[in-house]
Motif scaffolding. Structure first.
Motif, mmCIF file in Angstrom:
data_model
loop_
_atom_site.group_PDB
_atom_site.id
_atom_site.type_symbol
_atom_site.label_atom_id
_atom_site.label_comp_id
_atom_site.label_asym_id
_atom_site.label_seq_id
_atom_site.Cartn_x
_atom_site.Cartn_y
_atom_site.Cartn_z
ATOM 1 N N LEU A 141 0.866 -0.793 0.439
ATOM 2 C CA LEU A 141 0.260 0.148 -0.630
ATOM 3 C C LEU A 141 0.709 0.870 -0.415
ATOM 4 N N THR A 142 1.968 1.010 0.479
ATOM 5 C CA THR A 142 2.798 2.020 0.504
ATOM 6 C C THR A 142 3.660 2.428 -0.934
ATOM 7 N N ALA A 143 4.223 1.590 -1.922
ATOM 8 C CA ALA A 143 4.102 1.771 -3.391
ATOM 9 C C ALA A 143 2.745 2.422 -3.379
ATOM 10 N N ARG A 144 1.828 1.985 -3.293
ATOM 11 C CA ARG A 144 0.526 2.495 -4.737
ATOM 12 C C ARG A 144 0.113 3.714 -4.190
ATOM 13 N N TYR A 145 0.584 4.026 -2.814
ATOM 14 C CA TYR A 145 0.511 5.210 -2.584
ATOM 15 C C TYR A 145 0.472 6.112 -1.783
ATOM 16 N N GLY A 146 1.786 5.974 -1.145
ATOM 17 C CA GLY A 146 3.063 6.750 -0.703
ATOM 18 C C GLY A 146 3.273 7.788 -2.228
ATOM 19 N N SER A 147 3.205 9.630 -1.755
ATOM 20 C CA SER A 147 3.745 10.019 -2.840
ATOM 21 C C SER A 147 5.056 10.178 -3.418
ATOM 22 N N ASN A 148 5.450 9.738 -2.424
ATOM 23 C CA ASN A 148 7.922 9.531 -2.203
ATOM 24 C C ASN A 148 8.315 8.794 -1.704
ATOM 25 N N LEU A 149 8.737 8.285 -1.610
ATOM 26 C CA LEU A 149 9.865 7.280 -0.512
ATOM 27 C C LEU A 149 11.012 7.837 0.375
ATOM 28 N N VAL A 150 11.482 7.960 0.952
ATOM 29 C CA VAL A 150 12.801 7.079 1.684
ATOM 30 C C VAL A 150 13.259 6.421 2.571
ATOM 31 N N PHE A 151 14.812 6.211 1.456
ATOM 32 C CA PHE A 151 15.011 4.743 2.168
ATOM 33 C C PHE A 151 16.875 5.049 3.183
ATOM 34 N N ASP A 152 16.990 4.369 3.923
ATOM 35 C CA ASP A 152 17.424 4.928 4.736
ATOM 36 C C ASP A 152 19.039 4.469 4.451
ATOM 37 N N ALA A 153 19.024 3.305 3.401
ATOM 38 C CA ALA A 153 20.414 2.533 2.513
ATOM 39 C C ALA A 153 20.133 2.676 1.564
ATOM 40 N N HIS A 154 21.002 2.211 0.753
ATOM 41 C CA HIS A 154 20.947 2.391 -0.362
ATOM 42 C C HIS A 154 20.636 0.779 -0.789
ATOM 43 N N ALA A 155 20.901 0.133 0.006
ATOM 44 C CA ALA A 155 20.749 -1.788 -0.607
ATOM 45 C C ALA A 155 19.061 -2.066 -0.092
ATOM 46 N N ILE A 156 18.325 -0.676 0.634
ATOM 47 C CA ILE A 156 16.808 -0.577 1.068
ATOM 48 C C ILE A 156 15.982 -0.781 -0.352
ATOM 49 N N GLY A 157 16.814 0.933 -1.238
ATOM 50 C CA GLY A 157 16.336 1.281 -2.335
ATOM 51 C C GLY A 157 16.181 0.093 -3.633
ATOM 52 N N ASP A 158 17.061 -0.579 -3.423
ATOM 53 C CA ASP A 158 17.153 -1.498 -4.150
ATOM 54 C C ASP A 158 16.387 -2.936 -4.301
ATOM 55 N N ARG A 159 15.812 -2.854 -2.908
ATOM 56 C CA ARG A 159 15.711 -4.159 -3.144
ATOM 57 C C ARG A 159 13.888 -3.647 -3.118
ATOM 58 N N TRP A 160 13.115 -2.313 -2.812
ATOM 59 C CA TRP A 160 12.473 -1.883 -3.708
ATOM 60 C C TRP A 160 11.772 -1.382 -4.736
ATOM 61 N N LYS A 161 12.886 -1.795 -5.565
ATOM 62 C CA LYS A 161 13.031 -0.848 -6.505
ATOM 63 C C LYS A 161 12.945 -2.366 -7.278
ATOM 64 N N ARG A 162 12.749 -3.515 -6.698
ATOM 65 C CA ARG A 162 13.056 -5.200 -7.082
ATOM 66 C C ARG A 162 12.124 -5.677 -7.317
ATOM 67 N N ASP A 163 11.623 -5.380 -6.206
ATOM 68 C CA ASP A 163 9.956 -5.850 -5.141
ATOM 69 C C ASP A 163 8.572 -4.730 -5.624
ATOM 70 N N PHE A 164 8.803 -3.323 -5.720
ATOM 71 C CA PHE A 164 7.852 -2.561 -5.646
ATOM 72 C C PHE A 164 7.506 -1.651 -7.389
ATOM 73 N N ASN A 165 9.026 -1.839 -8.100
ATOM 74 C CA ASN A 165 8.671 -0.584 -8.905
ATOM 75 C C ASN A 165 9.107 0.837 -8.680
ATOM 76 N N ARG A 166 9.291 0.853 -7.086
ATOM 77 C CA ARG A 166 9.716 2.313 -6.491
ATOM 78 C C ARG A 166 11.230 2.738 -6.308
ATOM 79 N N ASP A 167 11.332 4.047 -6.624
ATOM 80 C CA ASP A 167 12.383 4.823 -6.712
ATOM 81 C C ASP A 167 12.330 5.515 -5.306
ATOM 82 N N GLY A 168 12.989 6.498 -4.843
ATOM 83 C CA GLY A 168 12.838 7.378 -3.849
ATOM 84 C C GLY A 168 14.448 8.290 -4.078
ATOM 85 N N PHE A 169 13.901 9.137 -2.439
ATOM 86 C CA PHE A 169 15.436 9.504 -1.439
ATOM 87 C C PHE A 169 15.918 8.329 -0.659
#
Length: 370
Positions: A141-169
């Motif tokens: 639901l965060t991936a669908r409804y969040g306007s923008n996302l924050v990742f506290d590590a690059h590895a977390i951002g990579d996981r969200w890109k792979r699993d939910f197709n979302r980028d962020g800060f």
């Protein structure tokens, strides 16, 4: 024109419970300094309104919730989101994907959201199967409804890109050198091992408690942390404190000066967190010149690079690594210098807060509907 932000999903301001709360203690006053009107949604009993460091310019708003481990985040997140929807700030900073369930409320009210997704909660051992499913759905639901996302590590951002197709800060947690108080009586600088962690299995606390029995044959061991709710790990730490003269369990500490003294005088600091991204305690240890032995994970390697010793989550390996580090003064000094440099150049709170302010501004001006 004053900009307004509602901060939802922490225990409040000022609170000392964990990483989210630490971030808000730094961020809320910073945003006020930058011209923001800041509301921090809080839980009664979880904040310290008498704290001398409380900035009266930060608006603390209390809502109701159910104070139980399994539902507290969800219930407080719901009441805070409903209140924010009524008040209509320019943007909401939402902590924790569990609050993804309530992002549609903010969207319906026309409030864009910047969501710190934290770690991969649905893989944490402390949650039941149902709990993991709740977090996984919250992430969807965060991936669908969040306007923008924050990742506290690059590895977390990579996981969200792979699993939910979302980028962020990418915005990590910060850590600054603190003014130390007096070191606890009886501790010898450079001759004790320290751990600072919440008592959950994925922080390698059970393995460290076993390692402590070995370490205590040669060095003092200081354990800082608790589960917050009691349980078998707390019981094990208490028993160890009672049975091993060289082991001290201090529980949860909110005294920054005491923590600073413990970090700055440690012969070795063990960091066992395995699931989250950039961990606040690790960055704080680096900033306060503690030589680090860390569980070997992609997240800890990202933060430390060459500023730490990496070990597997095995009691014997942990004990061997920290004892070896205490005995090698040249290696300790090298790790201290490298860790301090990385903390200052990448993980300072000034840099972190400035990044949040920029991300909130971008989100505030964005269209809330994806």
């Amino acid at each position: 024109m004053t900009k307004s932000v509602a901060i939802i999903g922490t225990r409040g301001y000022p609170s000392y419970y964990g990483g989210f709360e630490t971030a808000v203690r730094y961020l809320a006053p910073y945003l006020v300094d930058q011209g923001w009107d800041v509301d921090v949604y809080s839980r009664r009993g979880a904040t310290k309104p008498e704290d001398a460091r409380l900035d009266p310019r930060v608006n603390v708003r209390y809502t109701r919730g159910v104070e139980m481990k399994s539902v507290s985040t969800l219930t407080y997140g719901l009441t805070a989101s409903l209140d924010a929807a009524r008040r209509r700030p320019d943007v909401a900073l939402v902590m924790n994907v569990a609050n993804g369930y309530w992002l549609p409320i903010l969207r319906a009210a026309g409030i864009p959201s910047l969501v710190n997704v934290d770690g991969i909660e649905w893989e944490r051992a402390k949650w039941s199967g149902l709990g993991k499913a709740v977090f996984r759905r919250g992430a969807q639901l965060t991936a669908r409804y969040g306007s923008n996302l924050v990742f506290d590590a690059h590895a977390i951002g990579d996981r969200w890109k792979r699993d939910f197709n979302r980028d962020g800060f990418f915005i990590p947690y910060g850590g600054d050198a603190m003014t130390p108080g007096d070191l606890d009586p009886g501790l010898v600088p450079g001759d004790y091992v320290l751990i600072v962690a919440r008592f959950v299995p994925e922080n390698t606390v059970p393995e460290f408690l076993e390692a402590a029995k070995i370490i205590a044959r040669k060095h003092d061991v200081v354990i800082v942390g608790s589960s917050g709710y009691g349980g078998p790990i707390d019981d094990a730490a208490k028993l160890l404190d009672e049975q091993e003269p060289r082991v001290r369990w201090l529980g949860h500490l909110s005294d920054d000066k005491r923590l600073a003294a413990l970090w700055q005088n440690a012969g070795a600091y063990f960091h066992g967190h395995s699931v989250g991204g950039t961990n606040p305690a690790l960055v704080q240890a680096m900033a306060n010149k503690a030589p680090v032995v860390a569980r070997d994970t992609v997240y800890n390697r990202e933060v430390l690079e060459d500023a730490g010793v990496f070990v597997q989550p095995d009691p014997a390996a942990i004990a061997s690594a920290v004892i070896d580090l205490i005995s090698d003064s040249a290696k300790r000094q090298r790790l201290i210098e490298r860790g301090s440099e990385r903390a200052e150049s990448i993980y300072s709170w000034e840099r972190v807060c400035a990044s949040y302010a920029e991300a909130l501004d971008v989100t505030r001006q964005a269209v809330a509907v994806r």
